[in-house]
Scaffold this motif. Structure first.
Motif, PDB file in Angstrom:
ATOM      1  N   ILE A  78       4.653  26.265 -43.002  1.00  0.00           N
ATOM      2  CA  ILE A  78       3.299  25.728 -42.851  1.00  0.00           C
ATOM      3  C   ILE A  78       2.497  26.288 -44.027  1.00  0.00           C
ATOM      4  O   ILE A  78       2.112  27.458 -44.014  1.00  0.00           O
ATOM      5  CB  ILE A  78       2.670  26.122 -41.503  1.00  0.00           C
ATOM      6  N   TYR A  89      -2.239  35.616 -36.305  1.00  0.00           N
ATOM      7  CA  TYR A  89      -1.583  34.321 -36.469  1.00  0.00           C
ATOM      8  C   TYR A  89      -0.757  34.051 -35.222  1.00  0.00           C
ATOM      9  O   TYR A  89      -0.110  34.951 -34.691  1.00  0.00           O
ATOM     10  CB  TYR A  89      -0.672  34.329 -37.703  1.00  0.00           C
ATOM     11  N   SER A  90      -0.777  32.809 -34.753  1.00  0.00           N
ATOM     12  CA  SER A  90      -0.021  32.420 -33.555  1.00  0.00           C
ATOM     13  C   SER A  90       0.858  31.225 -33.861  1.00  0.00           C
ATOM     14  O   SER A  90       0.514  30.382 -34.688  1.00  0.00           O
ATOM     15  CB  SER A  90      -0.964  32.050 -32.408  1.00  0.00           C
ATOM     16  N   ILE A  91       1.973  31.161 -33.155  1.00  0.00           N
ATOM     17  CA  ILE A  91       2.857  30.014 -33.240  1.00  0.00           C
ATOM     18  C   ILE A  91       3.204  29.595 -31.821  1.00  0.00           C
ATOM     19  O   ILE A  91       3.304  30.437 -30.925  1.00  0.00           O
ATOM     20  CB  ILE A  91       4.121  30.336 -34.072  1.00  0.00           C
ATOM     21  N   GLU A  92       3.348  28.307 -31.617  1.00  0.00           N
ATOM     22  CA  GLU A  92       3.720  27.799 -30.297  1.00  0.00           C
ATOM     23  C   GLU A  92       4.745  26.685 -30.482  1.00  0.00           C
ATOM     24  O   GLU A  92       4.565  25.808 -31.316  1.00  0.00           O
ATOM     25  CB  GLU A  92       2.505  27.255 -29.553  1.00  0.00           C
ATOM     26  N   VAL A  93       5.828  26.760 -29.736  1.00  0.00           N
ATOM     27  CA  VAL A  93       6.870  25.736 -29.769  1.00  0.00           C
ATOM     28  C   VAL A  93       6.834  25.013 -28.434  1.00  0.00           C
ATOM     29  O   VAL A  93       7.046  25.617 -27.381  1.00  0.00           O
ATOM     30  CB  VAL A  93       8.264  26.352 -30.017  1.00  0.00           C
ATOM     31  N   GLN A 120       1.968  30.678 -26.683  1.00  0.00           N
ATOM     32  CA  GLN A 120       1.806  31.179 -28.043  1.00  0.00           C
ATOM     33  C   GLN A 120       2.428  32.561 -28.201  1.00  0.00           C
ATOM     34  O   GLN A 120       2.376  33.381 -27.286  1.00  0.00           O
ATOM     35  CB  GLN A 120       0.330  31.277 -28.407  1.00  0.00           C
ATOM     36  N   THR A 162       1.801  35.690 -30.819  1.00  0.00           N
ATOM     37  CA  THR A 162       0.772  36.100 -31.770  1.00  0.00           C
ATOM     38  C   THR A 162       1.183  37.379 -32.484  1.00  0.00           C
ATOM     39  O   THR A 162       1.658  38.321 -31.852  1.00  0.00           O
ATOM     40  CB  THR A 162      -0.570  36.325 -31.052  1.00  0.00           C
ATOM     41  N   PHE A 169       7.719  34.494 -38.624  1.00  0.00           N
ATOM     42  CA  PHE A 169       7.804  34.702 -37.182  1.00  0.00           C
ATOM     43  C   PHE A 169       9.269  34.675 -36.788  1.00  0.00           C
ATOM     44  O   PHE A 169      10.025  33.820 -37.251  1.00  0.00           O
ATOM     45  CB  PHE A 169       7.103  33.571 -36.412  1.00  0.00           C
TER      46      PHE A 169
END
Length: 62
Positions: free
Chosen positions: A24, A33-37, A42, A44, A57
């Motif tokens: 990204i 910073y967070s990511i979600e699949v 999330q 973080t 991540f």
């Protein structure tokens, strides 16, 4: 606030594990910073955690 989004491509399967790599670009500076699949919630990391991990991540979905 969403700063970027992408889609998962076909993963790599090795040793009983699937791995996906995604990028990204141009997210910008933030404290966290967070990511979600999907809808799994999330994950973080702080800015210092991201820097320590080479801005990656590493998550496991079970």
């Amino acid at each position: 606030m969403v700063l970027g989004a992408t889609s998962l491509s076909e993963g790599d399967y090795s040793g009983g594990t699937c791995t996906w790599t995604l990028t990204i670009p141009d997210v910008g500076d933030a404290q966290f910073y967070s990511i979600e699949v999907g809808d799994r919630g999330q994950i973080t990391n702080s800015s210092s955690e991201m820097e320590a991990s080479g801005w990656s991540f590493f998550i496991s979905l079970g």
